[in-house]
Scaffold this active site. Structure first.
Site, PDB file in Angstrom:
ATOM      1  N   LYS A  87       3.639  -2.628   8.800  1.00 30.95           N
ATOM      2  CA  LYS A  87       3.501  -1.249   8.310  1.00 30.95           C
ATOM      3  C   LYS A  87       2.775  -0.388   9.340  1.00 30.95           C
ATOM      4  O   LYS A  87       1.765  -0.834   9.910  1.00 30.95           O
ATOM      5  CB  LYS A  87       2.728  -1.271   6.991  1.00 30.95           C
ATOM      6  CG  LYS A  87       2.578   0.091   6.316  1.00 30.95           C
ATOM      7  CD  LYS A  87       1.810  -0.032   5.002  1.00 30.95           C
ATOM      8  CE  LYS A  87       1.748   1.285   4.253  1.00 30.95           C
ATOM      9  NZ  LYS A  87       1.022   1.153   2.962  1.00 30.95           N
ATOM     10  N   SER A 156       3.677   3.142  -0.679  1.00 28.36           N
ATOM     11  CA  SER A 156       3.733   3.692   0.662  1.00 28.36           C
ATOM     12  C   SER A 156       4.286   2.710   1.701  1.00 28.36           C
ATOM     13  O   SER A 156       4.657   3.122   2.786  1.00 28.36           O
ATOM     14  CB  SER A 156       2.331   4.101   1.096  1.00 28.36           C
ATOM     15  OG  SER A 156       1.488   2.977   1.205  1.00 28.36           O
ATOM     16  N   SER A 180       1.069   0.409  -3.544  1.00 22.66           N
ATOM     17  CA  SER A 180       1.902   0.546  -2.351  1.00 22.66           C
ATOM     18  C   SER A 180       2.561  -0.736  -1.864  1.00 22.66           C
ATOM     19  O   SER A 180       3.351  -0.705  -0.924  1.00 22.66           O
ATOM     20  CB  SER A 180       1.087   1.149  -1.206  1.00 22.66           C
ATOM     21  OG  SER A 180       0.864   2.520  -1.437  1.00 22.66           O
TER      22      SER A 180
END
Lengths: 451, 451
Positions: A87, A156, A180
């Site tokens: 990420k 996210s 997330s």
């Protein structure tokens, strides 16, 4: 449960553990595997848009170096030669890390995050950086749901979930401050695992709200999710990391001594779930029969989501407010509003909200005395249509707030045939038992188990 | 250095360690010792007013029980039969704990604080509760300075410092959120030792500001101060306690391998010290010759005292604000103002101030790379005249904020012949080395050492 447009063969469909075994045995080269993943990405990326950055040459060079090490008979880590996606709020030395904001475009960290150092030590090839929402908050990036490009992958950790779902990579790192990891895992039909708060060091990961930020993983099997144990334990820099709840893999793969019992918890926001989700969980409860009992949470839990919101706002205002001061015109309205809310919050109110984390955790004690895990939806329903939002984390907030280990299992489909996750929540620090219970649940519902 | 009106003989003048040895050998009974202390208290209490609560019969009964255990040959702890005084914000089961406020008069805890359980396990006799200022903040209690009853003993651990100074008890517990151990130790002419933040659990101690609250001890020798090691280490309840920096006693009593080097730090508030104090420290620096170098703190330290104030106000508003809501008319104006200030503080400002604790601690790294300890005044001067205040903690705030171990040594006297402490500050977690350095300094200045 059928996932649409997900590949069904080729080395990029191997699990991380299978791939590592084959590489260790010499039955597969890391460079073959990485090349297959890069090929898959080349074929699907236009549709899925999971990646923020990939350096194909560097990834291939790393894979070839892994192959040379193996041929020379050097000791191999448990992820030797296996590509992993990261990420884009997690620092990787030598790759740009932009935190989902144009303000940080081109930012190149001088140092690997602790989790990256640990992945490299285990032999992993860091394949590239995956799309995150702006500052890992709500404003979406470019990623689309691999099952339906007209829908959000969730956020996210959008790109990490989508990349694993699209067969681009067997394992990816994400993070969860509210929902997330679990929410995008649910929407993309993969496994998302967020260990106990304080299990994985956040050194080198963008700080949103240190009382809540937690690193998690995406994988296609529970065994691969258990590889999160490689990330755990103190690094001497993240003071919230006390001790590792691992090792996980041995326990995760073992049979429970006693048939697990699950607490089916609707939570105070049950009515915000889609009707089809509520029906599906009703059927799940029936299928589990006497292995699941419905348990109602004490009244105090209805305030938990608000307390999480207060802690997020105050701490994100502290840690990320400087972006708003520097470049307000390059930041989403929703994020600016969060910072304004956090800045308006009084310190004692923030502290009172934060203290409730452990009060709520303690209040769940009697449930975990009797049950192996809580079962509850991972999200209100299928991935919503459109790419303007990332869906609602409302079914994740309580567990994140309490710092409990939680996993999303792609066991259901919604009315449009899209994935819908079953969320299991474990006792604090009992990550291994949670994974063992999850594996039992998957096998039981697929008819392989004993229930 | 001559202390006025302090007794010079009798068992109540034994150090805690001497007393424990004699009791273990059968040369002294705990009941003789406790009786001597009670006699001393009876003679001096009217003048000093150190105690909030003593149950003479219970203390004698406990002492007799200790004597029976010894006579039966049972294993004895390192404080077997030794009386200890407890600041009245620390819960002792069976004794009232009033936290320095009439609102809590008669409050009787159901459970011992962790430090009390550990003292009892070591064999100590809990003699009684000593006077604290209101909520361990500024508003003074009744205690007077044993060296001059017209002057403050300092605060907030007023009674504990005065009781040890007046020969009423060899050892006492206090606490420090700003300067509440080191300042009264300086004014009363005893040793005050505040271990590293997170060394001693605060479970069962009134919570003021959990980011700052630290338990400390008062004693008449460094060896006795090292008994703080008995209080250290995790209790599974105070999450800020990571590991014990002990054991202390062995190292504290050992000779330094290399002659220690001290950093003489004036701090940004040097001008707030009395002229006589500044002169005295100039002479101390000359006496130490090449063993002490003056070191100037980086500019950022000038803001440290303000940051500590912000953290104190916000956290005390969170934890003690309910008293102001319940009974504003029974609380001092100064405390009400603190709570109002804390309630007005914005959460991100509080968080920014709190984060600076570790920034300042890290900024001191180069000093502790080169020096064994920082030497600086324990207080601006002698105990001020009058009983309306408790003096200024300004020379303590920085070290408390950074959570460093610190000790006040009664090595100086001021212009009125009253005690003035030399404060030594050690590296975080290097409590044992701090005590060893302190012992070296005491011996060096008394002409027993090698410098």
């Amino acid at each position: 449960m059928a996932a649409k447009r997900i590949p069904t063969e080729g080395p990029c469909l191997l699990t991380a553990r299978e791939a590592a075994w084959r590489i260790a045995e010499g039955a597969l080269n890391s460079s073959e595997l990485v090349a297959a993943c890069l090929e898959r990405i080349a074929a699907e990326e236009e549709r899925v848009q999971a990646w923020e950055f990939i350096d194909r040459d560097k990834a291939m060079a790393e894979a070839e170096e892994r192959d040379r090490r193996r041929r020379r008979g050097w000791p191999l880590g448990p992820l030797h030669g296996v590509p992993v996606a990261i990420k884009d709020i997690i620092d990787v030395k030598g790759m740009p890390t932009a935190n989902g904001t144009p303000i940080d475009a081109g930012r190149r960290p001088f140092e690997d995050a602790t989790v990256i150092r640990r992945l490299r030590a285990a032999g992993a090839v860091i394949l590239g950086k995956t799309v995150t929402t702006e500052f890992a908050y709500y404003h979406p990036g470019k990623t689309r749901n691999p099952h339906d490009p007209g829908r959000t992958p969730g956020g996210s950790s959008s790109g990490s979930a989508a990349a694993v779902a699209a067969g681009m990579v067997p394992l990816a790192l994400g993070s969860q401050t509210n929902g997330s990891v679990i929410r995008p895992a649910s929407f993309c039909g993969v496994i998302g695992f967020k260990p106990s708060f304080g299990a994985v060091p956040r050194t080198g990961v963008l700080t949103l709200a240190p009382s809540l930020d937690q690193v998690g993983v995406f994988a296609r099997t529970i065994e691969d999710a258990a590889l999160a144990e490689l990330l755990m334990g103190p690094d001497g820099r993240d003071a919230d990391v006390l001790e590792s709840p691992g090792p996980l893999i041995g326990t995760a793969l073992s049979e429970p001594l006693v048939t697990p019992a699950l607490a089916f918890v609707k939570t105070p926001i049950w009515e915000s779930a889609d009707a089809s989700t509520r029906d599906a969980f009703g059927e799940l409860g029936e299928a589990l029969g006497e292995q699941a009992d419905e348990v109602e949470l004490p009244e105090v839990f209805s305030r938990g989501i608000g307390w999480l919101g207060s802690v997020m706002a105050a701490e994100m205002a502290r840690n990320l407010g400087h972006y708003v001061d520097r470049a307000p015109d390059r930041i989403s309205e929703k994020f600016c509003q969060l910072i304004a809310d956090g800045r308006a919050m009084r310190a004692p109110d923030y502290l009172a909200a934060r203290d409730m984390r452990w009060v709520l955790r303690d209040a769940l004690g009697p449930i975990f005395d009797r049950f192996d895990a809580i079962v509850t939806p991972a999200a209100p329903g299928e991935a919503p249509e459109g790419l303007e939002g990332t869906g609602d984390p409302v079914f994740n907030s309580l567990w994140t707030f309490c710092g409990l280990p939680t996993i999303s299992l792609p066991l259901m489909t919604g009315p449009n045939g899209l994935p819908l996750g079953v969320q299991l929540v474990g006792q604090y620090g009992q990550d291994a038992r949670l994974l063992r219970t999850a594996r039992w649940l998957v096998r039981t519902l697929s008819g392989e188990g004993d229930a």
